[in-house]
Design a protein around this motif. Sequence first.
Motif, short mmCIF file in Angstrom:
data_model
loop_
_atom_site.label_atom_id
_atom_site.label_comp_id
_atom_site.label_asym_id
_atom_site.label_seq_id
_atom_site.Cartn_x
_atom_site.Cartn_y
_atom_site.Cartn_z
N PRO A 9 0.84 -1.20 0.00
CA PRO A 9 0.00 0.00 0.00
C PRO A 9 0.87 1.25 0.00
CG PRO A 9 0.16 -0.86 2.22
CD PRO A 9 0.87 -1.84 1.32
N ALA A 10 0.27 2.37 -0.29
CA ALA A 10 0.91 3.68 -0.13
C ALA A 10 0.13 4.44 0.92
CB ALA A 10 0.92 4.44 -1.46
N ILE A 11 0.75 5.48 1.46
CA ILE A 11 0.07 6.39 2.37
C ILE A 11 0.29 7.81 1.86
CG2 ILE A 11 0.03 7.38 4.70
CD1 ILE A 11 0.70 4.67 5.81
N TYR A 68 5.74 9.69 4.33
CA TYR A 68 5.85 8.29 3.92
C TYR A 68 6.49 8.10 2.54
CZ TYR A 68 3.00 7.47 8.03
OH TYR A 68 2.54 7.42 9.33
N GLY A 69 7.49 8.90 2.25
CA GLY A 69 8.33 8.63 1.10
C GLY A 69 7.76 9.08 -0.24
N PRO A 70 8.38 8.62 -1.33
CA PRO A 70 8.04 9.14 -2.67
C PRO A 70 6.66 8.78 -3.18
CG PRO A 70 9.63 7.35 -2.81
CD PRO A 70 9.52 7.69 -1.36
N THR A 71 6.03 7.74 -2.64
CA THR A 71 4.65 7.42 -3.07
C THR A 71 3.62 8.19 -2.26
OG1 THR A 71 4.54 5.50 -1.58
CG2 THR A 71 5.29 5.11 -3.83
N ASP A 72 4.07 8.99 -1.30
CA ASP A 72 3.19 9.85 -0.51
C ASP A 72 2.97 11.13 -1.29
OD1 ASP A 72 1.98 11.59 1.30
OD2 ASP A 72 3.27 11.03 2.98
N LEU A 73 1.79 11.29 -1.87
CA LEU A 73 1.48 12.46 -2.69
C LEU A 73 0.86 13.59 -1.87
CD1 LEU A 73 0.17 10.78 -5.98
CD2 LEU A 73 2.52 11.27 -5.25
N GLY A 74 1.04 13.52 -0.56
CA GLY A 74 0.70 14.63 0.32
C GLY A 74 -0.78 14.97 0.36
N GLU A 75 -1.05 16.23 0.69
CA GLU A 75 -2.44 16.69 0.78
C GLU A 75 -3.17 16.54 -0.54
OE1 GLU A 75 -2.53 20.05 4.27
OE2 GLU A 75 -2.08 20.74 2.24
N LYS A 76 -2.45 16.70 -1.63
CA LYS A 76 -3.11 16.59 -2.93
C LYS A 76 -3.44 15.14 -3.29
CE LYS A 76 -1.50 20.97 -4.79
NZ LYS A 76 -0.69 21.69 -5.79
N GLY A 77 -2.69 14.21 -2.72
CA GLY A 77 -3.06 12.81 -2.88
C GLY A 77 -4.35 12.49 -2.15
#
Length: 268
Positions: free
Chosen positions: A177-179, A186-195
């Motif tokens: 999973p990603a977070i 949580y690293g490069p797959t964490d797209l932040g608030e926009k995720g």
Amino acid sequence: MSYSSAARTNLTSYDVRIGNYKLGEGKFRVCLEGTFVGGNRNGQEAACKRFKPMFRAMEQEYFEKDFEIADRAIQCAENWNSFCAQGKEILISRGTLHRSRSGIQYLVEPLIRDYEKFTSNSGWIGDTSDWRVQCMEAFTHYTYEESGGELIVCDIQGRYRYNRFNTSKSRFELGDPAICSRRRLYGPTDLGEKGIDSFFANHECNQFCEYHWDRPQMPTQWFERTHGTSMISSRLSGHLYLSSRTIFRGAYANAIAEAIDEDEDDYW
């Protein structure tokens, strides 16, 4: 992490025989077949993930983030399992690191067969007429509620394991999973608030959501919706806050496109 009923681990199997057959390949990593040697999983199939040589310098940081993501996702799954309907429980893989005789480091987990993707981390959601997709996007919504709006567990992939002999033991088995988190922890797959915003721009509450769960108001789709897992450099973290109006589409799509896992045949 300490024992969790929502963790799918290697149990007492501490050794693995790594084969040459390639189960899947993404931009950064390759997954090879393996077989556990000894312990509770002796003889069972394993997924053995390693970084490609050109990306091996960053493997330690990535593997550490893998464990942080898995541990937080498992915590969310354990809380979900405490109230969800029978047969809708979630197990999330948490592997261990192994080093081959040639010195290559592998992240080894129990293999998940019949692997499929339910959601990504860019806002893409699978076929919402499928109750399994509905259930997994509801789980992502729940993680937003559970965390007080600080994060979502997304990029949900794995399988629904139906037990025809005892349906109460049917369950979701998930991996990788990603977070997406507000502080991008949580690293490069964490797209932040926009995720987070992009997920809710596509999520419609369904039979598995509860009416009192919170959600952002008027969310926006900030990225191209892709089936693959999107990654973005830490140097662009400032653009992932909602205070930035950067939309990662059109001219800005290249900032993320280079790190998209375009291989849809991932079986780990």
